[in-house]
Design a protein around this motif. Structure first.
Motif, mmCIF file in Angstrom:
data_model
loop_
_atom_site.group_PDB
_atom_site.id
_atom_site.type_symbol
_atom_site.label_atom_id
_atom_site.label_comp_id
_atom_site.label_asym_id
_atom_site.label_seq_id
_atom_site.Cartn_x
_atom_site.Cartn_y
_atom_site.Cartn_z
ATOM 1 N N THR A 127 -5.588 -24.264 -19.962
ATOM 2 C CA THR A 127 -6.615 -23.275 -19.668
ATOM 3 C C THR A 127 -6.893 -23.266 -18.164
ATOM 4 O O THR A 127 -6.449 -24.152 -17.426
ATOM 5 C CB THR A 127 -7.923 -23.596 -20.414
ATOM 6 O OG1 THR A 127 -8.451 -24.837 -19.902
ATOM 7 C CG2 THR A 127 -7.684 -23.693 -21.916
ATOM 8 N N LEU A 128 -7.640 -22.265 -17.726
ATOM 9 C CA LEU A 128 -8.001 -22.203 -16.310
ATOM 10 C C LEU A 128 -8.845 -23.414 -15.932
ATOM 11 O O LEU A 128 -8.680 -23.987 -14.849
ATOM 12 C CB LEU A 128 -8.753 -20.902 -16.020
ATOM 13 C CG LEU A 128 -9.128 -20.653 -14.559
ATOM 14 C CD1 LEU A 128 -7.897 -20.645 -13.654
ATOM 15 C CD2 LEU A 128 -9.901 -19.338 -14.423
ATOM 16 N N ARG A 129 -9.752 -23.838 -16.793
ATOM 17 C CA ARG A 129 -10.575 -25.009 -16.488
ATOM 18 C C ARG A 129 -9.707 -26.266 -16.368
ATOM 19 O O ARG A 129 -9.933 -27.103 -15.490
ATOM 20 C CB ARG A 129 -11.645 -25.194 -17.564
ATOM 21 C CG ARG A 129 -12.461 -26.479 -17.372
ATOM 22 C CD ARG A 129 -13.681 -26.586 -18.236
ATOM 23 N NE ARG A 129 -14.741 -25.699 -17.726
ATOM 24 C CZ ARG A 129 -15.061 -24.534 -18.248
ATOM 25 N NH1 ARG A 129 -14.397 -24.099 -19.321
ATOM 26 N NH2 ARG A 129 -16.015 -23.802 -17.723
ATOM 27 N N GLN A 130 -8.742 -26.427 -17.230
ATOM 28 C CA GLN A 130 -7.838 -27.575 -17.140
ATOM 29 C C GLN A 130 -7.039 -27.531 -15.841
ATOM 30 O O GLN A 130 -6.745 -28.580 -15.262
ATOM 31 C CB GLN A 130 -6.912 -27.598 -18.346
ATOM 32 C CG GLN A 130 -7.609 -27.987 -19.640
ATOM 33 C CD GLN A 130 -6.733 -27.775 -20.869
ATOM 34 O OE1 GLN A 130 -5.868 -26.888 -20.881
ATOM 35 N NE2 GLN A 130 -6.939 -28.576 -21.886
ATOM 36 N N ARG A 131 -6.700 -26.336 -15.392
ATOM 37 C CA ARG A 131 -5.953 -26.216 -14.139
ATOM 38 C C ARG A 131 -6.786 -26.743 -12.969
ATOM 39 O O ARG A 131 -6.274 -27.373 -12.056
ATOM 40 C CB ARG A 131 -5.571 -24.756 -13.911
ATOM 41 C CG ARG A 131 -4.686 -24.522 -12.694
ATOM 42 C CD ARG A 131 -4.121 -23.119 -12.725
ATOM 43 N NE ARG A 131 -3.325 -22.915 -13.909
ATOM 44 C CZ ARG A 131 -3.027 -21.726 -14.435
ATOM 45 N NH1 ARG A 131 -3.507 -20.631 -13.873
ATOM 46 N NH2 ARG A 131 -2.283 -21.641 -15.516
ATOM 47 N N TYR A 132 -8.077 -26.463 -12.988
ATOM 48 C CA TYR A 132 -8.949 -26.933 -11.918
ATOM 49 C C TYR A 132 -9.355 -28.393 -12.074
ATOM 50 O O TYR A 132 -9.472 -29.118 -11.085
ATOM 51 C CB TYR A 132 -10.223 -26.078 -11.874
ATOM 52 C CG TYR A 132 -10.104 -24.783 -11.132
ATOM 53 C CD1 TYR A 132 -9.836 -24.741 -9.770
ATOM 54 C CD2 TYR A 132 -10.279 -23.569 -11.798
ATOM 55 C CE1 TYR A 132 -9.747 -23.540 -9.088
ATOM 56 C CE2 TYR A 132 -10.192 -22.352 -11.124
ATOM 57 C CZ TYR A 132 -9.921 -22.352 -9.766
ATOM 58 O OH TYR A 132 -9.819 -21.165 -9.106
ATOM 59 N N PHE A 133 -9.605 -28.824 -13.322
ATOM 60 C CA PHE A 133 -10.281 -30.109 -13.515
ATOM 61 C C PHE A 133 -9.510 -31.106 -14.338
ATOM 62 O O PHE A 133 -10.027 -32.166 -14.633
ATOM 63 C CB PHE A 133 -11.655 -29.848 -14.160
ATOM 64 C CG PHE A 133 -12.527 -28.927 -13.343
ATOM 65 C CD1 PHE A 133 -13.125 -29.375 -12.169
ATOM 66 C CD2 PHE A 133 -12.727 -27.605 -13.727
ATOM 67 C CE1 PHE A 133 -13.908 -28.529 -11.414
ATOM 68 C CE2 PHE A 133 -13.515 -26.753 -12.979
ATOM 69 C CZ PHE A 133 -14.102 -27.219 -11.806
ATOM 70 N N GLY A 134 -8.261 -30.786 -14.710
ATOM 71 C CA GLY A 134 -7.440 -31.740 -15.414
ATOM 72 C C GLY A 134 -7.360 -31.502 -16.906
ATOM 73 O O GLY A 134 -8.137 -30.725 -17.483
ATOM 74 N N PRO A 135 -6.414 -32.147 -17.577
ATOM 75 C CA PRO A 135 -6.120 -31.855 -18.989
ATOM 76 C C PRO A 135 -7.245 -32.162 -19.960
ATOM 77 O O PRO A 135 -7.267 -31.626 -21.071
ATOM 78 C CB PRO A 135 -4.891 -32.721 -19.278
ATOM 79 C CG PRO A 135 -4.906 -33.800 -18.225
ATOM 80 C CD PRO A 135 -5.514 -33.164 -17.015
ATOM 81 N N ASP A 136 -8.192 -33.024 -19.567
ATOM 82 C CA ASP A 136 -9.280 -33.384 -20.475
ATOM 83 C C ASP A 136 -10.499 -32.473 -20.325
ATOM 84 O O ASP A 136 -11.495 -32.650 -21.039
ATOM 85 C CB ASP A 136 -9.705 -34.833 -20.241
ATOM 86 C CG ASP A 136 -8.600 -35.830 -20.574
ATOM 87 O OD1 ASP A 136 -7.785 -35.520 -21.467
ATOM 88 O OD2 ASP A 136 -8.538 -36.896 -19.922
ATOM 89 N N ALA A 137 -10.435 -31.524 -19.400
ATOM 90 C CA ALA A 137 -11.601 -30.656 -19.151
ATOM 91 C C ALA A 137 -11.754 -29.638 -20.272
ATOM 92 O O ALA A 137 -10.806 -29.210 -20.887
ATOM 93 C CB ALA A 137 -11.432 -29.933 -17.813
#
Length: 423
Positions: free
Chosen positions: A413-423
């Motif tokens: 996801t876009l959030r995982q792209r910014y904050f890592g796979p656990d975001a």
């Protein structure tokens, strides 16, 4: 927009190049950002005529349907879109972004704005609010949308039990029963949980009140800073405000917003700069800046101090002026001169990344090291080939330096792209 820190997966970004041909670039940018306004710039000379004459964000179409269409033509590129907390209801907002998150499979972000154009009120979009009141309303707005996204539906509420004739278990869906100063929203949320539930939250408030809002709510914060040295102080103050709001200062991504003009070589960059100057519209710029500041620069004598002019519009430009020359007492004449003339393109120019890909990459490294930004909100500068120049010239140079991913991580996801796979 890009976070230059990690190596992720791969994507081919399609861009329409010159002459109408279709070009394919291996790019890997985080997201394509669609700005938007509500209303027309009509502050300059008390009229919207200048904005219309020079196409200052008019005509413009609603970017939301564009995002939905673009999501169908891509698999990894993220999208961020502007949406106003002043002129839309939070229940409507929550439904819209859940829809976009489903359609994009978790690739949507929301640029939160507190709209400031009085012309939007004149068009019946809602009551005009003074600057700080807009943020008071927005604080409660965020409480409502977050409750709808995060608390109204349990994971697994949708069971799709054909034999039992149950699509959704109603015991796992609940109202939010919000009653506040600005909004009364019962719920439940109308959409089942989307891949991200909450879109990635962007914000660009530059005033003290706007920065407090960003520190409390935003995950990605747009900044417009004059140079890396003074920018380091701004980023430091931002991270301190995030900490004071009870959040991890490193839980937000600070992006420097900057125009980009990249050439294949120095001669090409200079040629584009010359064309840029030829295309500059002084009156169009005045219409835009007057709208942003909610100040008609034509209505004051040149020697009027800027600090004596009360405004309720966007305060980012006034903050930029103070950062550009803290000791200077800016006048209306200074501002009129500054905004109506193109700034000379040079390799070390503040606010613009200009030159060859190598020169721009050097400058970006300086921003990362000195100002402690996490990445950039890149604005293609006419008459460059827009996204094509960034993708075809600049990004390969960043990749050669190990500053930029060479591939997307599939399915993130876009959030995982910014904050890592656990975001």
């Amino acid at each position: 927009m890009t976070d230059l820190g990690e190596e992720h997966g791969h994507r081919v970004l399609r861009v329409r190049g010159k002459g109408g041909r279709i070009c394919w670039y291996r790019a890997g940018v985080d997201a394509l950002f669609f700005a938007d306004i509500h209303g027309t710039y009509d502050v300059y000379q008390g009229s919207w005529a200048t904005a219309v004459r020079h196409a200052v964000q008019i005509p413009s179409i609603d970017p939301v349907p564009v995002v939905a269409a673009a999501a169908m033509a891509t698999t990894d590129l993220g999208f961020a879109v502007t949406y106003s907390t002043t002129y839309h209801q939070p229940y409507e907002c929550a439904r819209l972004f859940s829809t976009l998150d489903h359609l994009t499979r978790g690739r949507i972000g929301w640029n939160i704005v507190t709209s400031y154009l009085r012309s939007a009120t004149d068009n019946g979009l809602g009551e005009y609010l003074d600057h700080d009141l807009r943020y008071d309303r927005a604080d409660e707005y965020m409480e409502v949308v977050r409750a709808l996204w995060e608390r109204s539906w349990d994971d697994g509420a949708v069971v799709r039990d054909v034999d039992g004739d149950v699509f959704t278990d109603p015991s796992r869906v609940r109202a939010i029963d919000h009653q506040g100063e600005w909004f009364t929203v019962r719920g439940p949320h109308q959409c089942e949980p989307s891949p991200q539930r909450t879109p990635v939250l962007y914000q660009a408030g530059a005033s003290g009140r706007g920065m407090a809002f960003a520190a409390r709510h935003a995950e990605v914060i747009f900044l417009t800073m004059a140079d890396p040295q003074s920018g380091a102080e701004t980023v430091g103050r931002l991270r301190q405000r995030v900490a004071e709001a009870g959040r991890d200062p490193r839980s937000v991504r600070a992006l420097q917003g900057t125009m980009v003009m990249v050439g294949a070589d120095r001669a090409d960059a200079k040629r584009k700069a010359a064309q840029y100057h030829e295309l500059w519209s002084p009156e169009g710029q005045l219409a835009k800046w007057c709208g942003w500041m909610d100040i008609d620069l034509a209505a004051y004598p040149d020697d009027t101090p800027v600090d004596e002019v009360k405004n309720q519009g966007s305060q980012s430009f006034l903050g930029f002026l103070r950062g550009l020359s803290p000791e200077r007492s800016w006048t209306i004449g200074d501002v009129r001169y500054l905004v109506s003339r193109p700034r000379r393109a040079r390799r070390d120019a503040p606010m613009t990344l200009f030159g060859t890909a190598e020169e721009i990459a050097d400058r970006m490294e300086q921003w990362l090291e000195v100002a402690d930004v996490d990445g950039f909100n890149l604005i293609p500068c006419s008459p460059s080939d827009g996204l094509g120049d960034i993708c075809d010239l600049l990004i390969p140079e960043l990749q050669r330096r190990g500053m930029f991913r060479t591939a997307y991580r599939k399915g993130e996801t876009l959030r995982q792209r910014y904050f890592g796979p656990d975001a």
